[in-house]
Design a protein around this motif. Sequence first.
Motif, PDB file in Angstrom:
ATOM      1  N   GLU A 125      27.137  29.784  19.963  1.00  0.00           N
ATOM      2  CA  GLU A 125      28.450  30.092  20.525  1.00  0.00           C
ATOM      3  C   GLU A 125      28.398  31.427  21.282  1.00  0.00           C
ATOM      4  O   GLU A 125      27.884  32.419  20.778  1.00  0.00           O
ATOM      5  CB  GLU A 125      29.494  30.205  19.416  1.00  0.00           C
ATOM      6  CG  GLU A 125      29.727  28.912  18.642  1.00  0.00           C
ATOM      7  CD  GLU A 125      30.707  27.999  19.356  1.00  0.00           C
ATOM      8  OE1 GLU A 125      30.240  27.071  20.048  1.00  0.00           O
ATOM      9  OE2 GLU A 125      31.918  28.192  19.207  1.00  0.00           O
ATOM     10  N   LYS A 126      28.988  31.437  22.486  1.00  0.00           N
ATOM     11  CA  LYS A 126      28.823  32.625  23.335  1.00  0.00           C
ATOM     12  C   LYS A 126      29.816  33.736  23.035  1.00  0.00           C
ATOM     13  O   LYS A 126      29.654  34.848  23.524  1.00  0.00           O
ATOM     14  CB  LYS A 126      28.970  32.233  24.803  1.00  0.00           C
ATOM     15  CG  LYS A 126      27.771  31.517  25.310  1.00  0.00           C
ATOM     16  CD  LYS A 126      27.927  31.080  26.750  1.00  0.00           C
ATOM     17  CE  LYS A 126      26.851  30.043  27.014  1.00  0.00           C
ATOM     18  NZ  LYS A 126      27.061  29.311  28.235  1.00  0.00           N
ATOM     19  N   ASP A 127      30.877  33.405  22.273  1.00  0.00           N
ATOM     20  CA  ASP A 127      31.848  34.466  22.048  1.00  0.00           C
ATOM     21  C   ASP A 127      31.692  35.138  20.681  1.00  0.00           C
ATOM     22  O   ASP A 127      32.576  35.841  20.223  1.00  0.00           O
ATOM     23  CB  ASP A 127      33.274  33.959  22.249  1.00  0.00           C
ATOM     24  CG  ASP A 127      33.538  32.711  21.436  1.00  0.00           C
ATOM     25  OD1 ASP A 127      34.632  32.147  21.583  1.00  0.00           O
ATOM     26  OD2 ASP A 127      32.650  32.291  20.656  1.00  0.00           O
ATOM     27  N   LEU A 128      30.561  34.940  20.055  1.00  0.00           N
ATOM     28  CA  LEU A 128      30.334  35.596  18.762  1.00  0.00           C
ATOM     29  C   LEU A 128      29.969  37.054  18.985  1.00  0.00           C
ATOM     30  O   LEU A 128      29.218  37.392  19.904  1.00  0.00           O
ATOM     31  CB  LEU A 128      29.190  34.905  18.006  1.00  0.00           C
ATOM     32  CG  LEU A 128      29.343  33.405  17.765  1.00  0.00           C
ATOM     33  CD1 LEU A 128      28.160  32.874  16.983  1.00  0.00           C
ATOM     34  CD2 LEU A 128      30.646  33.099  17.042  1.00  0.00           C
TER      35      LEU A 128
END
Lengths: 98, 512
Positions: free
Chosen positions: A55-58
């Motif tokens: 996941e890129k928004d972690l």
Amino acid sequence: MSNRNDIDLATIIKSLNGNAIGKMNQLSHILKTEYDIELNFCNLVGRRWSYFAGEKDLFRATKRIKLNNSFGIITDSFLVPELEEELITLSKQLFDLN
Amino acid sequence: MSDLNVKDWVKQVIKQDEIDKYLVDGKDFIDEETIKQELEHNKKPDKSKIRDIISKSLEIKRLSPSETAALINVKDEELWEEMYEKALEVKKRVYDNRIVFFAPLYLSNLCVNNCSYCGFRTENCNETRKILSMDEIKKETSVVVSEGHKRMIAVWGEHPSSDIDYMVDSMKAIYEVKEKAPNGPGYGSIRRININAAPMKTADLKKLWEVGVGTYQVFQETYHKPTYRKVHPPQTIKGNYQWRLYALHRAMDAGIDDVATGALFGLYDWQFEVMGLLYHAIDLERQFGIGPHTVSFPRLMHAAGSDVAEKSPYLVSDADLKKIITILRLSIPYTGLIITARENASLRRDLIQVGCTQTDASTRIGIGGYNEALKKWKELQEESDTQEEFKQQFVLGDTRRLDAVIKELTEMGIITSFCTAGYRCGRTGDKIMNLLTNCIEGKFCKLNAILTFREYLEDYASPETKKAGVLLLEKEMAEVSKYDWFTKHPEIVKEFHKLYEKISSGKRDLYI
């Protein structure tokens, strides 16, 4: 949100499909959305830990775990040791390191 | 170093297939007519349209060419004042209140190209040519780290003597340097090497990737093709416009996900160049999902052996440079903007306030320039301008040492950062794009600025800088206690405080 202590990683792994990156993205998504556990996969080159999958928004996870000289994971530092070990084993499988 | 002679080496550099794969219907992404029409169609933007565009920037959304053209055409000085203010606001939303410092290291001025504006050009017989040995590189790096720097940009001329193998060896040599800090328990070393180098083929870029390069910078110089042809002789490597234009695309394909663009302002109309930089960002986003990590805007300056700067009708005034930076900040809100010591001190102070994120100090750009400067610094016990025109690519505007510049910024309320966390924490590529546009990365910018500034104050700062710095640190720490975002993420604040305590007790190179 499910209880982190109830995670059945073996079952989660069986449910993943597609190529390695696809599976990593799915695993990262399931862990975040169902258990609020953060996991990203990285390529290691020198000092660089390059984002590879997940996941890129972690951003909460800060624990870096080197799987070998080329790959690593970044995950939460509050995981119980047994769960962390399982994630390491799983990640190595996904990177085909075993 | 290559075994080939210069002529044969030059012949094997350009790979046409590594240009063609990025073209669309055989064309590159710079269309002069389209750019000129965009500028023309947006000639008289009204205030409400401009304010709508600024609102979009404040949402950290990259502007369209038409929107950027509108900003370029603003004539109302009151509106410009609004834009300057909003540009700084955008920067603070994305990157918080910090300026990152680096030092350039020029390793060789041998060059096969003959760019008419450059002191390194092959036909410049007055230039004293030198390429640093690995030992000399380490000695230069020692001086740099002894000032307190942790980040470097390495620069080479394009020549077989400084080919990819030399570059890789140089970077390894730089990383090997470790010097005890003068004041505290820490040590000086370079934690991130960015590079400004010639365009390369993908196979060579992979070697850079393997040595752990930070950002790979290639400046297009000018996006205007007729001007490009005029200043870069066609029979040289650099004469190939498209080879240069797609350098960063090849870098992305090689795995280097931090790339940087720039233009040499003064070669052609600045309005066109700003549009060129925007189109470059758009194409990188389109093809890779990742825009430039930073954008640079050096101005054409006097260079030994060249009169291009003296004759150009497109030289950029200080006022226009401020506009250029403001427009870039608003147009590509997620990107870093680098203002260098090419500019004089008072102008830099002003330009930092419209959204720049990185700068340099203690800079010397002569080959071997840092050790030359060190001799003068020791003799005179004070700052001195130790530039040697015939060993440099151009002449610097600000030769002040790092501590002096840091003290100045500190007194302006801007915290210095030597952060190298992002690329060591998996915040790279399209992940960091996401975090930047959601204004999350800036929170880490703040925390890592505090950590690295604390290191600097303990290990390198003069008593005056330390005194001012301690007060600023208190202010920044107070913000960490009370900002909404931090109160919502106590686990991050807890981790940060642990690291801060460790640094206060002498540990170094800790980051979040």
